[in-house]
Scaffold this motif. Structure first.
Motif, PDB file in Angstrom:
ATOM      1  N   ASP A 178      34.219  35.829  50.011  1.00  0.00           N
ATOM      2  CA  ASP A 178      34.956  34.567  49.880  1.00  0.00           C
ATOM      3  C   ASP A 178      34.925  34.000  48.469  1.00  0.00           C
ATOM      4  N   GLY A 179      34.121  34.581  47.608  1.00  0.00           N
ATOM      5  CA  GLY A 179      34.024  34.062  46.258  1.00  0.00           C
ATOM      6  C   GLY A 179      33.038  34.868  45.444  1.00  0.00           C
ATOM      7  N   TRP A 180      32.815  34.402  44.224  1.00  0.00           N
ATOM      8  CA  TRP A 180      32.039  35.171  43.258  1.00  0.00           C
ATOM      9  C   TRP A 180      31.159  34.275  42.421  1.00  0.00           C
ATOM     10  N   ARG A 181      29.987  34.808  42.087  1.00  0.00           N
ATOM     11  CA  ARG A 181      29.141  34.247  41.050  1.00  0.00           C
ATOM     12  C   ARG A 181      29.248  35.203  39.863  1.00  0.00           C
ATOM     13  N   PHE A 182      29.812  34.714  38.766  1.00  0.00           N
ATOM     14  CA  PHE A 182      30.013  35.548  37.590  1.00  0.00           C
ATOM     15  C   PHE A 182      28.766  35.540  36.714  1.00  0.00           C
ATOM     16  N   ASP A 183      28.230  36.723  36.479  1.00  0.00           N
ATOM     17  CA  ASP A 183      27.047  36.892  35.662  1.00  0.00           C
ATOM     18  C   ASP A 183      27.397  36.775  34.182  1.00  0.00           C
ATOM     19  N   TYR A 184      26.512  36.152  33.412  1.00  0.00           N
ATOM     20  CA  TYR A 184      26.555  36.129  31.950  1.00  0.00           C
ATOM     21  C   TYR A 184      27.956  35.838  31.409  1.00  0.00           C
ATOM     22  N   VAL A 185      28.476  34.666  31.757  1.00  0.00           N
ATOM     23  CA  VAL A 185      29.836  34.336  31.310  1.00  0.00           C
ATOM     24  C   VAL A 185      29.909  34.006  29.828  1.00  0.00           C
ATOM     25  N   LYS A 186      28.767  33.872  29.172  1.00  0.00           N
ATOM     26  CA  LYS A 186      28.802  33.708  27.722  1.00  0.00           C
ATOM     27  C   LYS A 186      29.280  34.980  27.031  1.00  0.00           C
ATOM     28  N   GLY A 187      29.322  36.087  27.754  1.00  0.00           N
ATOM     29  CA  GLY A 187      29.694  37.358  27.161  1.00  0.00           C
ATOM     30  C   GLY A 187      31.181  37.612  27.074  1.00  0.00           C
ATOM     31  N   PHE A 188      32.002  36.719  27.670  1.00  0.00           N
ATOM     32  CA  PHE A 188      33.450  36.914  27.619  1.00  0.00           C
ATOM     33  C   PHE A 188      34.131  35.557  27.725  1.00  0.00           C
ATOM     34  N   GLY A 189      35.399  35.511  27.392  1.00  0.00           N
ATOM     35  CA  GLY A 189      36.110  34.249  27.336  1.00  0.00           C
ATOM     36  C   GLY A 189      36.294  33.600  28.698  1.00  0.00           C
ATOM     37  N   ALA A 190      36.322  32.257  28.705  1.00  0.00           N
ATOM     38  CA  ALA A 190      36.552  31.525  29.954  1.00  0.00           C
ATOM     39  C   ALA A 190      37.903  31.879  30.558  1.00  0.00           C
ATOM     40  N   TRP A 191      38.848  32.340  29.734  1.00  0.00           N
ATOM     41  CA  TRP A 191      40.175  32.695  30.233  1.00  0.00           C
ATOM     42  C   TRP A 191      40.103  33.838  31.246  1.00  0.00           C
ATOM     43  N   VAL A 192      39.064  34.657  31.165  1.00  0.00           N
ATOM     44  CA  VAL A 192      38.924  35.777  32.105  1.00  0.00           C
ATOM     45  C   VAL A 192      38.745  35.246  33.528  1.00  0.00           C
ATOM     46  N   VAL A 193      37.824  34.301  33.699  1.00  0.00           N
ATOM     47  CA  VAL A 193      37.591  33.730  35.031  1.00  0.00           C
ATOM     48  C   VAL A 193      38.802  32.922  35.471  1.00  0.00           C
ATOM     49  N   ASN A 194      39.432  32.235  34.535  1.00  0.00           N
ATOM     50  CA  ASN A 194      40.635  31.483  34.866  1.00  0.00           C
ATOM     51  C   ASN A 194      41.718  32.414  35.406  1.00  0.00           C
ATOM     52  N   SER A 195      41.923  33.543  34.738  1.00  0.00           N
ATOM     53  CA  SER A 195      42.934  34.495  35.185  1.00  0.00           C
ATOM     54  C   SER A 195      42.548  35.135  36.513  1.00  0.00           C
ATOM     55  N   TRP A 196      41.266  35.420  36.666  1.00  0.00           N
ATOM     56  CA  TRP A 196      40.774  35.941  37.954  1.00  0.00           C
ATOM     57  C   TRP A 196      41.101  34.958  39.069  1.00  0.00           C
ATOM     58  N   ASN A 197      40.800  33.685  38.855  1.00  0.00           N
ATOM     59  CA  ASN A 197      41.064  32.670  39.872  1.00  0.00           C
ATOM     60  C   ASN A 197      42.548  32.570  40.197  1.00  0.00           C
ATOM     61  N   ALA A 198      43.377  32.632  39.167  1.00  0.00           N
ATOM     62  CA  ALA A 198      44.812  32.499  39.378  1.00  0.00           C
ATOM     63  C   ALA A 198      45.386  33.681  40.151  1.00  0.00           C
ATOM     64  N   ASN A 199      44.806  34.864  39.985  1.00  0.00           N
ATOM     65  CA  ASN A 199      45.353  36.066  40.599  1.00  0.00           C
ATOM     66  C   ASN A 199      44.645  36.493  41.878  1.00  0.00           C
ATOM     67  N   VAL A 200      43.380  36.112  42.012  1.00  0.00           N
ATOM     68  CA  VAL A 200      42.598  36.551  43.174  1.00  0.00           C
ATOM     69  C   VAL A 200      42.313  35.396  44.117  1.00  0.00           C
ATOM     70  N   GLY A 201      41.896  34.253  43.554  1.00  0.00           N
ATOM     71  CA  GLY A 201      41.545  33.109  44.389  1.00  0.00           C
ATOM     72  C   GLY A 201      40.111  33.191  44.878  1.00  0.00           C
ATOM     73  N   GLY A 202      39.723  32.234  45.692  1.00  0.00           N
ATOM     74  CA  GLY A 202      38.357  32.164  46.184  1.00  0.00           C
ATOM     75  C   GLY A 202      37.492  31.290  45.310  1.00  0.00           C
ATOM     76  N   PHE A 203      36.313  30.992  45.792  1.00  0.00           N
ATOM     77  CA  PHE A 203      35.364  30.171  45.054  1.00  0.00           C
ATOM     78  C   PHE A 203      34.746  30.979  43.906  1.00  0.00           C
ATOM     79  N   THR A 204      34.546  30.330  42.756  1.00  0.00           N
ATOM     80  CA  THR A 204      33.859  30.977  41.652  1.00  0.00           C
ATOM     81  C   THR A 204      32.868  30.011  41.015  1.00  0.00           C
ATOM     82  N   VAL A 205      31.739  30.557  40.562  1.00  0.00           N
ATOM     83  CA  VAL A 205      30.767  29.792  39.788  1.00  0.00           C
ATOM     84  C   VAL A 205      30.255  30.699  38.683  1.00  0.00           C
ATOM     85  N   GLY A 206      30.118  30.141  37.483  1.00  0.00           N
ATOM     86  CA  GLY A 206      29.703  30.917  36.338  1.00  0.00           C
ATOM     87  C   GLY A 206      28.276  30.641  35.926  1.00  0.00           C
ATOM     88  N   GLU A 207      27.585  31.700  35.517  1.00  0.00           N
ATOM     89  CA  GLU A 207      26.251  31.560  34.943  1.00  0.00           C
ATOM     90  C   GLU A 207      26.406  31.355  33.435  1.00  0.00           C
TER      91      GLU A 207
END
Length: 479
Positions: free
Chosen positions: A254-283
């Protein structure tokens, strides 16, 4: 990621005999403005607080939990038992967790990693191997088989709980050597032979490559995925059979916890959310609230409230509860703040019972750590706090008082729910305090059972409450 230094939590509580509270103490009421969300409160000579007028506005009302409900369980710790039994262990507990009021379960990285049956999953090789292919020295992952994982997710959904996957997309591990034209050397960046046959990748998909020498950050010397590469985007979140949509639509996460989000741009999670959906939380491991808030807004995602975590550590372990007046992510944007007391990487807070009383009565999406719940703390007291969170912790927050030893805050209620007043005492003596409440001439009680007082609020909503030493009380009406 890993920090292997865990503290065993030891705590004991000696409660003094408590007398009943006289709710008819005749103290003249001071004016208390309750229109703002946060207030820093001083005390008058008669012991009753008055507002300094320092406040921050908020348009939020009741915290609407992210998918799955208002409390999350981190259902693992570092180095859980190997042998392929963990999925079954968690499955055996989800019914009890659901009955306690836990609404979501965060699982460790579920796919096959370089260390095979020994790996905690943070060195991913094949995102589509959930313990069903014989590679990297094993068929099952450390946690079990694909069938056992599916059974766990199915059971959690039967209990009306959401399931979140920990996902590592900053780096990969376990590739084969290849000649890398971008470095002129041999690098372990050939993942074309993964057993699932899905998400094949080569040196063109890792930095350094034709898109640049690096992105926001690399980790541990692992090959660093290049999210600008079309092949990476396609397989991670664009393709209907790619990682994100396979996890969601086939595995039923139903969602994802993204590991080590300092390692890539916030746009990656934004695009993931826009295309996949579901709950997300970043470390986003950062105590700076501006950085947390900026990332959450840019990623359109929740973020772990490390600012709250470190303030709680200093406040509860350092005997300075006034620090709880400081800025935190849940105060900036409670809808994107995931609060926590411990996780698999860091376990610094010693006075955990007060910290859990704090996050489970305040705004944000609170997370409970598996070992705290199942091994180290009093499960009955945690269940009580979960119940209070789910049934009483509604509305905006007003901080009524804070000094070294005392902290009092009010949840202002929402849509007919009465809200609550939480009183945290970090001292060695029983304390009492007059506070303004949400209720007129109403009998209230402490829903934790730590106080036997049953006072009645005055016509001006004021009441005297108490709190035993090194403890907390949470007051509300029976409405």
């Amino acid at each position: 990621m890993k920090n292997p230094n865990f503290k065993l939590y030891l705590a004991s509580l000696v409660m003094a005999g408590l007398s009943s509270c006289n709710s008819n103490d005749n103290l003249e009421a001071d004016t208390f403005a309750s229109t703002s969300k946060f207030k820093i409160i001083n005390v008058t000579t008669d012991g009753r607080p008055f507002s300094t007028g320092k406040s921050s506005s908020s348009t939020t009302a009741k915290y609407v939990a992210n998918p799955g409900g208002g409390v999350m369980m981190q259902a693992f710790y570092w180095d859980v038992p190997a042998g392929g039994t963990w999925w079954d262990t968690v499955k055996s507990k989800v019914t009890a967790w659901g009955n306690a009021g836990i609404g979501s379960v965060w699982l460790p990285p579920a796919s096959k990693a370089q260390s095979g049956a020994l790996s905690m999953g943070y060195d991913p090789t094949d995102y589509f191997d959930f313990g069903n292919y014989n590679q990297n020295g094993s068929t099952e992952t450390r946690f079990g088989s694909k069938t056992e994982l599916v059974n766990l997710i199915t059971q959690a959904h039967a209990e009306n709980m959401q399931v979140y996957a920990d996902i590592v997309i900053n780096h990969n591990s376990g590739g084969q050597l290849e000649s890398n034209p971008f470095t002129g050397t041999q690098t372990y960046t050939n993942f074309t032979g993964v057993a699932s046959g899905k998400f094949p990748r080569t040196s063109a998909d890792f930095y350094k490559n034709s898109y640049g020498t690096n992105d926001e950050g690399s980790f541990g010397g692992f090959p660093d995925l290049c999210h600008a590469a079309p092949n990476v985007q396609n397989w991670l979140w664009l393709r209907t059979d790619g990682v994100g949509k396979y996890y969601k639509n086939t595995m039923k996460f139903d969602g994802w916890r993204f590991d080590y989000v300092k390692g890539f741009g916030a746009w990656v999670v934004n695009s993931w959310n826009a295309n996949v959906g579901g709950f997300t939380v970043g470390e986003n491991w950062d105590s700076n609230v501006d950085n947390l808030n900026n990332w959450a807004n840019s990623a359109n995602s929740s973020v772990f409230d490390f600012a709250c975590y470190y303030k709680m550590n200093d406040a509860f372990d350092g005997n300075n509860l006034a620090l709880l007046n400081d800025d935190m992510m849940w105060k900036r944007n409670p809808y994107k703040a995931v609060t926590f007391v411990t996780n698999h990487d860091t376990d610094e807070i010693w006075n955990k019972k007060l910290a859990y009383a704090y996050i489970l009565t305040h705004e944000g999406y609170p997370t409970i750590f598996y070992r705290d719940y199942e091994e180290w703390l009093d499960k009955a007291k945690l269940n009580n706090l979960i119940w209070i969170h789910n049934n009483k912790a509604t509305g905006t927050t007003s901080i009524l008082y804070a000094d070294n030893d005392e902290y009092v805050a009010r949840r202002n209620g929402y849509n007919g729910n009465p809200g609550l007043v939480v009183y945290i005492n970090n001292s060695s003596t029983t304390l009492e305090r007059w506070v303004p409440t949400n209720w007129v001439s109403t009998q209230i009680k402490d829903f934790t059972g730590n106080s036997t007082w049953i006072p009645t609020t005055q016509a001006d909503k004021w009441v005297k409450i108490q709190c035993p030493p090194n403890s907390y009380t949470i007051w509300s009406s029976n409405l």
